[in-house]
Design a protein around this motif. Sequence first.
Motif, PDB file in Angstrom:
ATOM      1  N   GLN A   1      43.859  37.443  49.150  1.00 24.38           N
ATOM      2  CA  GLN A   1      44.427  38.559  48.456  1.00 24.38           C
ATOM      3  C   GLN A   1      43.889  38.808  47.125  1.00 24.38           C
ATOM      4  OE1 GLN A   1      45.908  41.225  49.658  1.00 24.38           O
ATOM      5  NE2 GLN A   1      46.350  40.881  51.739  1.00 24.38           N
ATOM      6  N   VAL A   2      44.258  40.111  46.735  1.00 24.82           N
ATOM      7  CA  VAL A   2      43.910  40.599  45.217  1.00 24.82           C
ATOM      8  C   VAL A   2      44.922  41.313  44.647  1.00 24.82           C
ATOM      9  CG1 VAL A   2      42.269  42.106  43.856  1.00 24.82           C
ATOM     10  CG2 VAL A   2      41.281  40.877  45.936  1.00 24.82           C
ATOM     11  N   GLN A   3      45.316  40.841  43.557  1.00 26.24           N
ATOM     12  CA  GLN A   3      46.394  41.639  42.659  1.00 26.24           C
ATOM     13  C   GLN A   3      45.737  42.414  41.378  1.00 26.24           C
ATOM     14  OE1 GLN A   3      46.555  38.119  43.069  1.00 26.24           O
ATOM     15  NE2 GLN A   3      47.671  38.888  45.017  1.00 26.24           N
ATOM     16  N   LEU A   4      46.147  43.514  41.451  1.00 27.72           N
ATOM     17  CA  LEU A   4      45.677  44.272  40.295  1.00 27.72           C
ATOM     18  C   LEU A   4      47.191  44.775  39.125  1.00 27.72           C
ATOM     19  CD1 LEU A   4      43.468  47.191  41.766  1.00 27.72           C
ATOM     20  CD2 LEU A   4      43.066  45.056  40.733  1.00 27.72           C
ATOM     21  N   VAL A   5      47.189  44.269  37.883  1.00 27.66           N
ATOM     22  CA  VAL A   5      48.295  44.297  37.113  1.00 27.66           C
ATOM     23  C   VAL A   5      47.979  45.093  36.025  1.00 27.66           C
ATOM     24  CG1 VAL A   5      50.007  43.216  35.793  1.00 27.66           C
ATOM     25  CG2 VAL A   5      49.074  41.747  37.717  1.00 27.66           C
ATOM     26  N   GLU A   6      48.688  46.161  35.953  1.00 26.91           N
ATOM     27  CA  GLU A   6      48.537  47.281  34.867  1.00 26.91           C
ATOM     28  C   GLU A   6      49.337  46.954  33.852  1.00 26.91           C
ATOM     29  OE1 GLU A   6      47.828  50.429  38.420  1.00 26.91           O
ATOM     30  OE2 GLU A   6      49.569  49.236  38.098  1.00 26.91           O
ATOM     31  N   SER A  25      43.066  39.925  39.876  1.00 27.76           N
ATOM     32  CA  SER A  25      43.122  38.326  40.293  1.00 27.76           C
ATOM     33  C   SER A  25      43.397  38.109  41.775  1.00 27.76           C
ATOM     34  CB  SER A  25      44.340  37.738  39.257  1.00 27.76           C
ATOM     35  OG  SER A  25      45.607  38.065  39.878  1.00 27.76           O
ATOM     36  N   GLY A  26      42.809  36.803  42.025  1.00 27.92           N
ATOM     37  CA  GLY A  26      42.890  36.563  43.416  1.00 27.92           C
ATOM     38  C   GLY A  26      41.569  35.958  43.824  1.00 27.92           C
ATOM     39  N   SER A  27      41.608  35.956  45.438  1.00 30.46           N
ATOM     40  CA  SER A  27      40.493  35.223  46.054  1.00 30.46           C
ATOM     41  C   SER A  27      39.278  36.011  46.133  1.00 30.46           C
ATOM     42  CB  SER A  27      40.828  34.483  47.187  1.00 30.46           C
ATOM     43  OG  SER A  27      41.990  33.525  46.842  1.00 30.46           O
ATOM     44  N   PHE A  28      38.604  36.724  45.198  1.00 30.29           N
ATOM     45  CA  PHE A  28      37.509  37.631  45.372  1.00 30.29           C
ATOM     46  C   PHE A  28      36.371  37.013  44.582  1.00 30.29           C
ATOM     47  CE2 PHE A  28      37.454  39.601  41.081  1.00 30.29           C
ATOM     48  CZ  PHE A  28      38.853  39.317  40.859  1.00 30.29           C
ATOM     49  N   TYR A  29      35.112  37.477  45.034  1.00 34.40           N
ATOM     50  CA  TYR A  29      33.944  37.000  44.135  1.00 34.40           C
ATOM     51  C   TYR A  29      33.238  38.237  43.418  1.00 34.40           C
ATOM     52  CZ  TYR A  29      31.589  37.892  48.587  1.00 34.40           C
ATOM     53  OH  TYR A  29      31.028  38.073  49.773  1.00 34.40           O
ATOM     54  N   ILE A 101      36.078  39.500  49.445  1.00 35.13           N
ATOM     55  CA  ILE A 101      36.814  38.452  49.351  1.00 35.13           C
ATOM     56  C   ILE A 101      36.247  37.025  49.855  1.00 35.13           C
ATOM     57  CG2 ILE A 101      39.018  37.520  49.909  1.00 35.13           C
ATOM     58  CD1 ILE A 101      40.052  40.394  50.278  1.00 35.13           C
ATOM     59  N   TRP A 102      36.634  36.069  49.321  1.00 35.24           N
ATOM     60  CA  TRP A 102      35.770  34.700  49.898  1.00 35.24           C
ATOM     61  C   TRP A 102      36.363  34.748  51.271  1.00 35.24           C
ATOM     62  CZ3 TRP A 102      32.167  32.773  47.384  1.00 35.24           C
ATOM     63  CH2 TRP A 102      32.329  32.602  45.916  1.00 35.24           C
ATOM     64  N   GLY A 103      35.070  34.403  52.107  1.00 39.39           N
ATOM     65  CA  GLY A 103      35.453  33.939  53.587  1.00 39.39           C
ATOM     66  C   GLY A 103      35.395  35.503  54.524  1.00 39.39           C
ATOM     67  N   SER A 104      35.050  36.459  53.851  1.00 38.56           N
ATOM     68  CA  SER A 104      34.943  37.885  54.602  1.00 38.56           C
ATOM     69  C   SER A 104      33.940  38.570  53.926  1.00 38.56           C
ATOM     70  CB  SER A 104      36.101  38.647  54.513  1.00 38.56           C
ATOM     71  OG  SER A 104      36.184  39.577  55.048  1.00 38.56           O
TER      72      SER A 104
END
Length: 121
Positions: A1-6, A25-29, A101-104
């Motif tokens: 998942q990815v989180q966006l914090v403003e 932040s999260g599991s992305f590349y 995302i990692w794995g996809s």
Amino acid sequence: QVQLVESGGGLAQPGGSLRLSCAASGSFYSIATMGWYRQAPGKQRELVASIIRDSTNYTDSVKGRFTISRDNAKNTVYLHMNSLKPEDTAVYYCNADGVLIWGSFEPNNYWGQGTQVTVSS
């Protein structure tokens, strides 16, 4: 998942400035496009500005006043807002598109929770 914090919203006087930040932040590349949208009461959400690599795009009403920038090392996008007008009052949302995302291998789209910007004297 990815989180966006403003962060960075608040109250500004007409003619004033604010800077919005959005950290991913999260599991992305990879994130292809990051952007800012806004939604005023009773209106549809609209694109304010977007950035993909070094290419930027702005809605006409903010051209010359707002600047979008991106720090890829920090996975953060900024919106520098100058010469603010009362009609800029809205909830501003960060968006990340084309997120891998990692794995996809399927690109995804994510939204932040929104931050209120109020321009008033």
